[in-house]
Design an enzyme around this catalytic site. Structure first.
Site, mmCIF file in Angstrom:
data_model
loop_
_atom_site.group_PDB
_atom_site.id
_atom_site.type_symbol
_atom_site.label_atom_id
_atom_site.label_comp_id
_atom_site.label_asym_id
_atom_site.label_seq_id
_atom_site.Cartn_x
_atom_site.Cartn_y
_atom_site.Cartn_z
ATOM 1 N N LYS A 1 0.864 -1.193 0.000
ATOM 2 C CA LYS A 1 0.000 0.000 0.000
ATOM 3 C C LYS A 1 0.895 1.236 0.000
ATOM 4 O O LYS A 1 1.920 1.257 0.715
ATOM 5 C CB LYS A 1 -0.856 -0.069 1.265
ATOM 6 C CG LYS A 1 -1.924 0.993 1.431
ATOM 7 C CD LYS A 1 -2.762 0.673 2.680
ATOM 8 C CE LYS A 1 -3.912 1.618 2.897
ATOM 9 N NZ LYS A 1 -4.743 1.246 4.063
ATOM 10 N N SER B 1 -9.470 0.828 3.091
ATOM 11 C CA SER B 1 -8.656 1.730 2.303
ATOM 12 C C SER B 1 -7.531 1.036 1.546
ATOM 13 O O SER B 1 -6.932 1.646 0.658
ATOM 14 C CB SER B 1 -8.062 2.820 3.200
ATOM 15 O OG SER B 1 -7.213 2.258 4.188
ATOM 16 N N SER C 1 -9.713 -1.718 7.121
ATOM 17 C CA SER C 1 -9.111 -1.487 5.802
ATOM 18 C C SER C 1 -8.302 -2.663 5.263
ATOM 19 O O SER C 1 -7.865 -2.616 4.115
ATOM 20 C CB SER C 1 -8.242 -0.229 5.832
ATOM 21 O OG SER C 1 -9.055 0.911 5.920
#
Lengths: 63, 461
Positions: free
Chosen positions: B76, B152, B176
């Site tokens: 990420k 996310s 997330s």
């Protein structure tokens, strides 16, 4: 604790935003007030819990 | 049953292929398929090929290699990767200085021999469950590109589900990791709060931030999680808990485990798909007992407050001059959070302690609890609302209604993918007591073995 039914998000934003240095025009203030109203609505179940004095947050949280 | 990551490492160790060949194939896959899912925001081909060459050289020299030698992974884009700015999904940080080193988790993966291929799409500053990122474009669900990949850590979920990499790294503040694992139909683990070092990851909510891996098999997930464990004095929130490798526990089965289903808040408002997934997993585990926590809804609300307040406070200095450069979908939420009175934040933290105590009592009578990961399968990109029971509610703040109470008190969770008869997958949370990740992974391995759950490469219709 904060009472969701008596809370006035528009008044809160108008008073607090300039106090913390946020310059928001009227349109933006209205949008932020709407966002704040949503936070307060979702948070209402937390406000409804009457924690006692002994409910101390852990200074260092450990699960 | 295949273990995509461990199979690669096995083949490289056996001399059947090379790290370079694996890396080149992965880079080619990303070039061909990433445009459809928009999972990668940076591809680090030069770095990856250099690392692959180093792995191959070590093999040629007869050196011992880590369990993930030659395995491609990606992170990420809130994890520091040396040489590029850590965007955290933002526009504002595009001009930030390049990171001078890798995040702790990235270093741990590399110490196990894994090769980092790049950085992955996410909701700006991790504030969202949809990865509808206005700067980089939305991450698209590999099962249906018109739908969200969750957030996310949406790029992390999409990259693994599409088969671009077998392992990715993400973060989980309110869900997330578990939400993208659910919507993309893959495995994810959100460890106990304080288990894995967050050093070198851009923060969102200090009180709630967790980090962890995604994978397409339980053995791969466990291998990645084991590689990520390690004490790091640079993370002030990491607990002084010794590493506890889980891979040896995967063969343990269900023997001696008491499994219960979370009811109340966790059984209301579900779609038929979520209800069916929980029933399938509960049936496979022989779980008939239902546990209710009367503080669950209040705890979700308190997690929401802490997130709003801490997130707003973190960004207030930048919001003052640049709020219009933030993600348009979250500008107003961040500004509102920055204005919340301190009294509500303190109240939420006190409730956290109470809820922790209530849950500790529940774990005296159960070893594993199960609950849906999301109320529904992946919504459409841009879909403004989802249905929760009888109500239509805004999509972005509400996909995490079932994940938020669990991360609020830092419990370890494995998100397991149920594909069922529906076109889209949906996940179930396997929740363990604090520091008992191995129990959740043991149960996940059992479910995978008996075929109730699984994570095949997604194929868009």
């Amino acid at each position: 604790m904060l009472d969701p039914d008596r809370f006035d998000p528009a008044a809160h934003v108008a008073a607090v935003a300039p106090a913390v240095g946020l310059v928001l025009d009227a349109e933006r203030q209205a949008r932020v007030a709407a966002a704040l109203a949503l936070v307060v609505r979702i948070a209402a179940p937390a406000f409804a819990v009457d924690v006692t004095e002994t409910a101390e947050p852990a200074p260092v949280y450990r699960p | 049953m295949s273990d995509p990551a461990l199979d690669i490492a096995r083949c490289i160790r056996a001399g059947e292929t090379t790290a370079r060949a694996v890396t080149e194939a992965a880079l080619a896959r990303i070039a061909a398929q990433n445009p459809a899912v928009n999972a990668f925001t940076a591809v680090l081909a030069e770095r990856a090929l250099a690392d692959a060459a180093a792995i191959d050289a070590r093999i040629a020299a007869g050196e011992a290699l880590g369990p993930l030698a030659g395995v491609p992974f990606a992170a990420k884009n809130l994890f520091d990767l040396e040489g590029i700015p850590t965007l955290a999904g933002s526009k504002i940080r595009r001009t930030a200085p390049p990171a001078t080193g890798d995040a702790f988790l990235v270093r741990q993966m590399q110490a196990a021999g894994a090769i980092c291929l790049g950085a992955l799409n996410m909701d700006e500053f991790a504030y969202g469950f949809t990865t509808e990122n206005s700067h980089d474009g939305p991450a698209r669900n590999p099962h249906d590109p018109s739908r969200i990949a969750g957030g996310s850590s949406g790029g992390s979920g999409a990259a693994v589900a599409a088969g671009l990499v077998p392992i990715s790294l993400g973060t989980d503040t309110n869900g997330s990791i578990r939400v993208p694992a659910s919507l993309n139909g893959i495995w994810g683990v959100k460890p106990t709060y304080g288990r894995l070092s967050r050093h070198g990851s851009f923060p969102f909510v200090y009180a709630l931030d967790h980090v962890g891996p995604f994978a397409r098999s339980v053995a791969d997930l466990a291998a990645a999680y084991d590689a990520l464990q390690g004490l790091d004095p640079a993370d002030p929130a990491q607990a002084p808990q010794p590493p506890d490798p889980v891979t040896p526990a995967l063969v343990g089965g269900l023997a001696g485990l008491r499994v219960a289903v979370l009811g109340g808040w966790f059984s209301r408002q579900q779609s038929a798909a979520a209800r069916g997934a929980v029933a399938a997993v509960a049936g496979a585990l022989g779980a008939t007992r239902v546990v209710e926590w009367d503080l669950a809804e209040a705890s979700r609300a308190a997690a929401f407050l802490i997130t709003s307040s801490e997130g707003g406070a973190l960004h207030l200095p930048t919001l003052r001059g640049h709020f219009e450069d933030y993600e348009p979908l979250t500008q107003d939420r961040l500004l509102a959070g920055a204005l919340l009175p301190a009294s509500v934040l303190v109240h939420a933290h006190r409730l956290r302690r109470w809820f922790r105590d209530q849950v500790a009592e529940a774990f005296r009578h159960a070893d594993i609890l199960i609950a849906p990961s999301t109320p529904c399968p992946a919504p459409l990109i841009g879909q403004p609302t989802i249905r929760l029971g009888a109500d239509e509610v805004p999509t972005r703040p509400n996909i995490g209604v079932y994940t938020q109470p669990i991360s609020f008190i830092g419990l370890p969770v494995v998100g397991v993918p149920v594909h069922g008869n529906e076109a889209l997958p949906i996940g179930v949370q396997i929740i363990a007591p604090p520091w008992q990740e191995q129990l959740a992974l043991r149960v996940a391995a059992h479910l995978e073995r008996i075929g109730v759950v699984g994570a095949p490469i997604a194929e868009a219709p």
